[in-house]
Design a protein around this motif. Structure first.
Motif, PDB file in Angstrom:
ATOM      1  N   HIS A  53      30.858  22.188 -58.201  1.00 29.34           N
ATOM      2  CA  HIS A  53      31.114  23.569 -58.631  1.00 29.34           C
ATOM      3  C   HIS A  53      31.314  23.637 -60.151  1.00 29.34           C
ATOM      4  O   HIS A  53      30.741  24.499 -60.836  1.00 29.34           O
ATOM      5  CB  HIS A  53      32.357  24.071 -57.879  1.00 29.34           C
ATOM      6  N   ALA A  56      28.075  23.045 -62.075  1.00 25.44           N
ATOM      7  CA  ALA A  56      27.218  24.242 -62.062  1.00 25.44           C
ATOM      8  C   ALA A  56      27.739  25.278 -63.057  1.00 25.44           C
ATOM      9  O   ALA A  56      26.946  25.932 -63.763  1.00 25.44           O
ATOM     10  CB  ALA A  56      27.152  24.823 -60.655  1.00 25.44           C
ATOM     11  N   ALA A  61      24.683  27.596 -64.426  1.00 29.41           N
ATOM     12  CA  ALA A  61      23.525  27.635 -63.521  1.00 29.41           C
ATOM     13  C   ALA A  61      23.374  29.004 -62.875  1.00 29.41           C
ATOM     14  O   ALA A  61      24.324  29.548 -62.313  1.00 29.41           O
ATOM     15  CB  ALA A  61      23.672  26.553 -62.453  1.00 29.41           C
ATOM     16  N   ILE A  64      20.064  27.399 -58.290  1.00 25.85           N
ATOM     17  CA  ILE A  64      20.496  26.089 -57.794  1.00 25.85           C
ATOM     18  C   ILE A  64      19.645  25.733 -56.585  1.00 25.85           C
ATOM     19  O   ILE A  64      19.362  26.587 -55.734  1.00 25.85           O
ATOM     20  CB  ILE A  64      21.993  26.119 -57.414  1.00 25.85           C
ATOM     21  N   LEU A  78      28.810  25.176 -54.426  1.00 27.71           N
ATOM     22  CA  LEU A  78      27.800  25.445 -55.462  1.00 27.71           C
ATOM     23  C   LEU A  78      27.529  26.944 -55.586  1.00 27.71           C
ATOM     24  O   LEU A  78      27.454  27.475 -56.702  1.00 27.71           O
ATOM     25  CB  LEU A  78      26.508  24.696 -55.126  1.00 27.71           C
ATOM     26  N   LEU A 138      20.235  23.507 -61.644  1.00 35.32           N
ATOM     27  CA  LEU A 138      20.953  22.370 -61.054  1.00 35.32           C
ATOM     28  C   LEU A 138      20.315  22.056 -59.711  1.00 35.32           C
ATOM     29  O   LEU A 138      20.020  22.969 -58.927  1.00 35.32           O
ATOM     30  CB  LEU A 138      22.443  22.695 -60.880  1.00 35.32           C
TER      31      LEU A 138
END
Ligand code: DHB
Ligand code: MG
Length: 232
Positions: A53, A56, A61, A64, A78, A138
């Motif tokens: 997390h 990201a 991000a 993803i 995420l 990511l």
């Protein structure tokens, strides 16, 4: 010296999770749903989910990609890092796992931003490219480890300079260093690691981990900006 037992790695995870991660009924419910459905307990640990997390968020991000959804535990960590309008696509080969993951993502309020695609990852990756789904900021590789080298190649096609690639389970109780292993998963993580080291324009490392998930490790790679200091 007290003669209390020395803390073990799992005790340290419990301490870290209590101090830095915290209770989370949504994530607890996701794990409970996974257990009730008989899924293997191969989810990342809470402190590892928080690491994903944070990576990201550090990357900022907005797109993803995850390979290997399982129950969607890492997916929730995420997807929660995405800004509004951000998207996550996660690939799962096993339909019954994907069903649990969809239920978990809905319960987490993330169904609008996280899409679970069912099927083998390699054709799904080709479909993503064909539909112009990338570039992803990511990529988290956590599917069948024997195919990690191909997954790395696809990750590089579907990312851009500045993107981050993270891979779970790259140490496997130390088997990463066993050149004689005939286990296809170990051969996969070794070829993955060697390919990562030999790929120009990608800076990477891997870190061993201990804790509630045993002795394993995470690889981290950055797709370099052209001409970046440290690129190779
Ligand atoms: C296995 C897979 C995982 O992704 C994991 O984190 C732990 C174990 C496995 O297939 O054994
Ligand atoms: Mg894993």
């Amino acid at each position: 010296m007290s003669d209390a037992p020395r803390p073990a790695p799992a005790d340290v995870d419990a301490y870290i999770n209590a101090q830095l991660v915290g209770a989370d009924p949504v994530l607890d419910a996701a794990l409970a749903r996974a257990a009730a459905a008989g899924l293997p307990a191969h989810d990342v640990a809470p402190n590892q989910g928080k690491l994903l997390h944070l990576l990201a968020r550090i990357r900022g991000a907005r797109a993803i990609l995850e390979l290997g959804t399982l129950a969607g535990y890492s997916t929730i960590w995420l997807a929660r890092a995405l800004p509004s309008g951000g998207r996550l696509i996660t690939l799962e080969a096993e339909p019954s796992y994907a069903e649990v993951a969809r239920a978990n993502l809905s319960a987490a309020g993330l169904a609008d931003r996280a899409e679970v695609r069912v099927g083998e990852a390699l054709p799904a990756l080709a479909a993503l490219e064909a539909e112009g789904a990338g570039p992803f900021d990511l990529v988290f590789l956590d599917a069948d480890k024997q195919r990690n080298p191909e997954y790395l190649e696809w990750s590089l096609r579907l990312t851009r300079p500045g993107s981050v690639i993270v891979a779970d389970n790259v140490v496997r109780e130390g088997e990463l260093a066993n050149a004689a292993s005939e286990d296809p998963r170990v051969r996969g993580i070794r070829r993955f690691t060697e390919l990562l080291g030999a790929t120009p324009g990608v800076s990477a490392t891997a870190i061993q981990t201990v804790g509630q998930k045993g002795w394993d490790g995470l690889a981290l790679a950055l797709v370099d900006e052209p001409g970046a200091v440290g690129s190779r």
